[in-house]
Design an enzyme around this catalytic site. Structure first.
Site, PDB file in Angstrom:
ATOM      1  N   SER A  20       2.954   9.088  -3.616  1.00  0.00           N
ATOM      2  CA  SER A  20       4.002   8.181  -4.108  1.00  0.00           C
ATOM      3  C   SER A  20       4.085   6.826  -3.421  1.00  0.00           C
ATOM      4  O   SER A  20       4.852   5.975  -3.849  1.00  0.00           O
ATOM      5  CB  SER A  20       5.372   8.860  -4.004  1.00  0.00           C
ATOM      6  OG  SER A  20       5.542   9.785  -5.043  1.00  0.00           O
ATOM      7  N   SER A  26       5.955   7.654  -7.028  1.00  0.00           N
ATOM      8  CA  SER A  26       7.355   7.416  -7.327  1.00  0.00           C
ATOM      9  C   SER A  26       7.930   6.138  -6.708  1.00  0.00           C
ATOM     10  O   SER A  26       8.973   5.676  -7.160  1.00  0.00           O
ATOM     11  CB  SER A  26       8.190   8.597  -6.835  1.00  0.00           C
ATOM     12  OG  SER A  26       8.157   8.673  -5.423  1.00  0.00           O
ATOM     13  N   LYS A  73      13.512   1.790  -0.721  1.00  0.00           N
ATOM     14  CA  LYS A  73      13.479   2.771  -1.813  1.00  0.00           C
ATOM     15  C   LYS A  73      14.810   3.525  -1.878  1.00  0.00           C
ATOM     16  O   LYS A  73      15.394   3.854  -0.834  1.00  0.00           O
ATOM     17  CB  LYS A  73      12.318   3.744  -1.561  1.00  0.00           C
ATOM     18  CG  LYS A  73      12.045   4.714  -2.702  1.00  0.00           C
ATOM     19  CD  LYS A  73      10.866   5.638  -2.366  1.00  0.00           C
ATOM     20  CE  LYS A  73      10.522   6.560  -3.526  1.00  0.00           C
ATOM     21  NZ  LYS A  73       9.404   7.459  -3.209  1.00  0.00           N
TER      22      LYS A  73
END
Lengths: 494, 95
Positions: free
Chosen positions: A182, A158, A78
């Protein structure tokens, strides 16, 4: 032999160990899949050359019999993790061009274990969002489609880029971070397993901060076993993070024995929220039946402050974000806009660099921390947070795990739900309470919606009891026998 | 509590984010909406409840007060938008 990209992480490890294929071949197969998946926009930076070099290193170590836990395993990272010399921007314009001169602890541990980085994945800007729509690199598309409908859907957020990257089989697993859901919500939206560990289990050092009392790194993977392997490599004490907890990291995969007989599974009545689709209610019931049939004890529990979790979160997270994001000043790194004086340089840089959702949260955070409002909002929210954590503490006196749905809906369309921030926040209604209490929680794909999209069930455990969480998740995975595949695998790829 | 344009401008200044005048009404409405939703926390009885300040019950660890890092000036400056002679450059602060 099956395509290398169809292997699970576990099977790939076995194949590498048996030298059925090389780490370089495994990397090349995933690089090809990454290239084919570019229309999904899951990656904001590709690191193929680095992946090849890392894979060659893995092959040398495998040959010498020195392979680590994740030797030669292609992973996606990420964009919130700082990776040395590789673009790390939190998918925000304000970190434009930022290449950290250091490596986050969690990614350093993954490379230490032999993993191979294929790229960095897009996310909601500064991890603020549940749809991946607020990324400065544009929306990420979910590899899944509704049955008979080609409308592009969000991967959740997210950690949406990570979820899309794993679901499209461009890597064997990915890192995410979870502040209010997330990891778990995108895992549910993309038919994956996603684990948010106990607060303090993984080091936050080198992870771009959003809300420091909530942020926690964790893995997204195709099944529970792969999740357990990744978790073992990511977890551990780090003196560089003062909230990191010094306790041994268990062999999580060894805990996966499928036994749930005698486990006490709590079902909180407060999670039956208004307007929850019948199919999610039905799936939850199915989950309860699986556990019951296997000899687990189902216990009705009450978590009375559940409905206050979201408003509590939307005071605490913005407050911490307004403080954490004060560092983006246009002086030391990232974007800089010209200003006549220093104050103007700051305010013009920050206006140009932050997107609307981030700006909104900074302003709210600034307000709730400002003189005259601190007690009414921030202190109050911290007190309610204590009550939410107490609810769980009391509940866990009677049960070993709590079972709930992961999200109140399946993946929605790109561009939907963008008008009302509060409506978007409601996506996290089932995931935020465990975040506030710092508890480990996992999402497991458990069924399909009527229109053919994956739905997840969530298990929440006691602090640092990831083993029981994973063991029960492994059982649930077997009971659900979730075999559906995203439309992308059928149509999108060559 | 509904917040007005003046409050939006005040918190924007505190947060050092320039807000254009034409954005103020919209922002005031949005932020007021979120604060109104948050106000349901007032229903919770929090008398004698300690605010949660630590997620995991633990002693804050301490380490020896000694230098463990340093001499990496160039690495620190490497990402700066403007650098001169080993320093970050900002607009003139003192006349």
């Amino acid at each position: 032999m099956a395509k290398l990209t169809d292997l699970t992480l576990k099977a790939a490890r076995e194949g590498l160990a048996a030298r059925n294929f090389s780490a370089r071949e495994l990397a090349e197969a995933h690089i090809k899949a990454c290239e084919a998946a570019r229309p999904l926009n899951a990656y904001m930076a590709e690191t193929f050359d680095q992946a090849r070099a890392m894979a060659d290193g893995s092959d040398r170590r495998l040959k010498a019999g020195e392979g680590g836990l994740l030797e030669g395993i292609p992973l996606a990272i990420k964009d919130l993790f700082c990776t040395k010399g590789v673009l790390s921007t939190s998918s925000s314009k304000i970190l434009k061009g930022f290449k950290p001169p250091y490596e986050s602890t969690v990614t350093a541990k993954l490379w230490q274990a032999g993993a191979v980085m294929v790229g960095k994945t897009g996310m909601d800007e500064f991890a603020m969002g549940s749809s991946n729509m607020t990324s400065c690199y544009g929306a990420v598309t979910n590899p899944w489609r509704r049955k008979g409908d080609n409308k592009p859907l969000v991967p959740g957020g997210s950690s949406g880029g990570s979820a899309a990257a794993v679901a499209a089989r461009t890597c064997l697993g990915a890192t995410g971070t979870d502040t209010g859901g997330s990891i778990r919500q995108p895992a549910a939206f993309c038919g994956l397993v996603g684990l948010k560990p106990t607060y303090g289990r993984c080091s936050r050092w080198g992870i771009i901060a959003f809300a420091s009392s909530l942020d926690q790194a964790g893995p997204l993977a195709r099944d529970v076993h792969d999740t357990a392997l990744l978790m073992r490599a990511m977890a551990g004490y780090d003196p560089k993070d003062s909230t990191s907890v010094d306790r041994p990291v268990p062999d999580y995969a060894a805990a996966l024995n499928g036994r749930v007989k005698g486990l006490r599974i709590g079902v909180p009545k407060e999670y039956r929220v208004d307007g929850m689709p019948a199919e999610i209610e039905a799936l939850w019931q199915k989950g309860i039946e699986w556990f019951k049939a296997a000899g687990a004890e189902i216990v009705d529990i009450t978590l009375p402050h559940t409905k206050y979790a979201l408003p509590t979160y939307y005071v605490i997270a913005p407050a911490e974000c307004s403080s954490n994001l004060a560092r983006y000043d246009g002086v030391r790194y990232g974007l800089r806009e010209k200003g006549a004086d220093l104050a103007e340089l700051y305010s013009k840089t920050r206006a140009a660099g932050f997107g609307p959702e981030v700006r909104r949260r900074i302003l709210i955070g600034t307000y709730v921390l400002s003189a005259g409002y601190y007690d009414a909002y921030y202190l109050k929210a911290q007190q309610v947070r204590t009550r939410i954590a107490d609810d769980f503490r009391t509940g866990f006196e009677r049960v070993d795990l709590v079972l709930t749905p992961t999200a109140p809906s399946p993946a929605f369309g790109i561009g939907e739900m963008m008008d009302d921030p509060v409506a978007m926040y409601l996506n996290d209604v089932f995931t935020v309470p465990a975040s506030l209490a710092g508890l480990p929680a996992i999402s497991v794909p458990a069924g399909l919606s009527a229109d053919g999209l994956p739905l997840g069930l969530q298990l929440i455990g006691r602090p640092f009891d990831e083993e029981t969480v994973l063991r029960a998740a492994g059982f649930m995975e077997e009971a659900a026998a979730f075999k559906a595949e995203p439309a992308w695998l059928g149509e999108g790829r060559a | 509590m509904a917040i007005d344009r003046a409050t939006v401008l005040k918190i924007a200044r505190l947060a050092r984010i320039e807000v254009r005048p034409e954005e103020c009404d919209h922002l005031a409405k949005e932020i007021s909406g979120i604060l109104a939703w948050v106000e349901q926390l007032g229903e919770v009885d929090t008398r004698n409840v300690e605010p949660m300040t630590s997620v995991v019950a633990m002693e804050l660890p301490r380490r020896a007060d000694e230098v463990t890092d340093g001499n990496i000036r160039d690495a620190i400056l490497a990402n700066a938008p403007e650098v001169e002679g080993g320093f970050f450059v900002v607009p003139k602060v003192v006349e």
